[in-house]
Write an enzyme that holds these catalytic residues in place. Structure first.
Site, mmCIF file in Angstrom:
data_model
loop_
_atom_site.group_PDB
_atom_site.id
_atom_site.type_symbol
_atom_site.label_atom_id
_atom_site.label_comp_id
_atom_site.label_asym_id
_atom_site.label_seq_id
_atom_site.Cartn_x
_atom_site.Cartn_y
_atom_site.Cartn_z
ATOM 1 N N VAL A 76 0.913 -1.099 0.159
ATOM 2 C CA VAL A 76 -0.212 -0.155 0.047
ATOM 3 C C VAL A 76 1.201 1.532 -0.169
ATOM 4 C CG1 VAL A 76 -0.344 0.233 2.787
ATOM 5 C CG2 VAL A 76 -2.180 1.131 1.032
ATOM 6 N N GLY A 77 2.012 1.264 1.016
ATOM 7 C CA GLY A 77 3.076 2.151 0.482
ATOM 8 C C GLY A 77 3.550 2.117 -0.714
ATOM 9 N N GLY A 155 -6.418 8.161 7.831
ATOM 10 C CA GLY A 155 -6.482 7.237 6.815
ATOM 11 C C GLY A 155 -7.438 6.009 7.018
ATOM 12 N N ARG A 156 -7.692 4.839 6.272
ATOM 13 C CA ARG A 156 -8.100 3.891 6.085
ATOM 14 C C ARG A 156 -7.495 3.327 7.447
ATOM 15 N NH1 ARG A 156 -7.364 3.968 0.675
ATOM 16 N NH2 ARG A 156 -5.115 3.636 0.796
ATOM 17 N N ARG A 178 -3.018 16.576 7.662
ATOM 18 C CA ARG A 178 -3.833 18.203 6.137
ATOM 19 C C ARG A 178 -5.297 18.231 6.369
ATOM 20 N NH1 ARG A 178 -0.964 16.542 0.896
ATOM 21 N NH2 ARG A 178 -0.964 14.279 1.566
ATOM 22 N N ASP A 263 7.225 -1.784 13.893
ATOM 23 C CA ASP A 263 6.600 -2.045 13.229
ATOM 24 C C ASP A 263 8.221 -2.338 11.633
ATOM 25 O OD1 ASP A 263 6.128 -5.124 11.715
ATOM 26 O OD2 ASP A 263 5.322 -3.866 10.403
ATOM 27 N N HIS A 287 8.859 -5.650 10.476
ATOM 28 C CA HIS A 287 7.791 -5.265 9.238
ATOM 29 C C HIS A 287 6.413 -6.532 8.820
ATOM 30 C CE1 HIS A 287 7.760 -2.076 5.686
ATOM 31 N NE2 HIS A 287 6.384 -2.510 6.026
ATOM 32 N N ILE A 288 5.640 -6.556 9.944
ATOM 33 C CA ILE A 288 5.509 -7.636 9.012
ATOM 34 C C ILE A 288 3.739 -7.284 9.883
ATOM 35 C CG2 ILE A 288 6.524 -9.758 9.478
ATOM 36 C CD1 ILE A 288 5.590 -9.661 13.021
ATOM 37 N N SER A 290 1.246 -6.781 7.997
ATOM 38 C CA SER A 290 0.187 -7.175 6.966
ATOM 39 C C SER A 290 0.544 -8.553 6.794
ATOM 40 C CB SER A 290 0.499 -6.453 5.258
ATOM 41 O OG SER A 290 1.253 -6.564 4.811
HETATM 42 O O1 GLV Z 1 4.623 -1.322 4.392
HETATM 43 C C1 GLV Z 1 3.877 -2.106 3.638
HETATM 44 C C2 GLV Z 1 2.555 -1.784 2.456
HETATM 45 O O2 GLV Z 1 3.386 -0.789 2.460
HETATM 46 O O3 GLV Z 1 2.246 -2.322 1.865
#
Ligand code: GLV
Length: 320
Positions: A76-77, A155-156, A178, A263, A287-288, A290
């Site tokens: 998503v990033g 956000g979401r 913002r 994370d 970084h887990i 998701s």
């Molecule tokens: O960090 C995870 C992503 O951006 O999906």
């Protein structure tokens, strides 16, 4: 049509990928594709399905050539993609919003609870024999009931975190960003849009849920941590670059905040001798956020859909 996929995908999507009528070039290892290999293999491809570990900039786009129609990231990033350059070249950009919201919000709450309830110290105490008899004030942390949650970026994912935390008894939700998010405010039964400084001062828990941009880079520096309550817990499941990590170390050394859950770090992986690991009140995960099989399969599938749509000269279904 030729596509480059920079990693082996989760099994169902990998099987679907292999059934496509395309020339498939794929890095078949469970580790990031070396930059040199990426620059060489990307030449002449029509579609590029990549991960957040691949930096897609002008060098890669030049190497690919003008026929490249789409860059679809399984994330998503998209701070690893040079968006202005992609747009300037009319290359479609795909990403994977929504599907990882629940998994990421779950893990954000988990880290908040873990830091608030001193889980790292508890596990260490149990495993090292430091656990003696039950003691009235031993390993006491803080609880959510009646407290204020500050969400940086409603956000979401931020909204999903706030929804979960309210179920744990959070009384007030404040958020910075913002613009005002009226729909989210309504869905949450109330949330106050405040300047970041106010959020830092009033929040018992601060959850970073915003994208990494020029505006949010290094947003959390020593001055930000110094404004937080000494009892506050800071959690980041967004991007490491939003935090000035040396300043976080200093803030922890000086007890500016009570606990931290991360994370994401800079760099990733965070070297095992990094100072942050030394703090018993700093919980770090690799970084887990998701990382559920369902979510990762869905992310891969959306990335493949994005790639195939662009190859068929259609707009990507999940576009930036
Ligand atoms: O960090 C995870 C992503 O951006 O999906």
């Amino acid at each position: 049509m030729k596509i480059l996929v920079t990693r082996l995908l989760p099994p169902e999507t990998q099987a679907r990928l292999e059934q496509q009528d395309v020339e498939l070039i794929q890095w078949q290892h469970d580790q990031a594709m070396p930059r040199d290999t990426l620059l060489s293999w990307v030449q002449g491809v029509d579609g590029l399905l990549c991960l957040l570990t691949d930096r897609i900039d002008n060098e890669v786009l030049d190497a690919a050539g003008p026929q490249l129609k789409v860059v679809a990231t399984m994330s998503v990033g998209y701070d690893h993609l040079d968006i202005p350059s992609l747009k300037a070249r009319n290359i479609q950009i795909g990403y994977t919003p929504d599907v990882l919201t629940d998994a990421t919000a779950d893990l954000t709450v988990l880290l908040t609870l873990a830091a608030a309830r001193r889980m790292k110290e508890g596990i260490q105490a149990a495993e090292t024999g430091e656990w003696r008899e039950w003691r009235p004030t031993w390993l006491c942390g803080s609880q959510f009931t009646g407290k204020t949650l500050g969400v940086v970026g409603l956000g979401r994912i931020g909204e999903a975190v706030a929804k979960r935390m309210k179920a744990f008894g959070i009384h007030r939700v404040v958020y910075s960003g913002r613009s005002r998010k009226i729909e989210a405010e309504t869905a949450l039964g109330g949330a106050d849009h405040v300047p970041l400084n106010e959020l830092l001062q009033v929040s018992d828990y601060v959850a970073v849920c915003c994208a990494l941009t020029d505006e949010t880079k290094d947003l959390f520096d020593y001055s930000a941590f110094s404004k937080m309550k000494p009892s506050a817990v800071f959690v980041n499941t967004a991007r490491g670059g939003i935090v000035k990590q040396d300043d976080l170390v200093r803030a922890l050394e000086e007890h500016k905040i009570a606990g931290v859950g991360l994370d994401v770090t800079t760099p990733e992986p965070l070297p095992t001798d990094h100072a942050l690991y030394r703090f018993p009140n700093c919980v770090i995960l690799p970084h887990i956020a998701s990382a559920t099989m369902e979510t990762r399969e869905r992310m891969a599938s959306m990335s493949l859909d994005n790639t195939l749509a662009a190859l068929a000269n259609q707009p990507v279904p999940y576009g930036v």
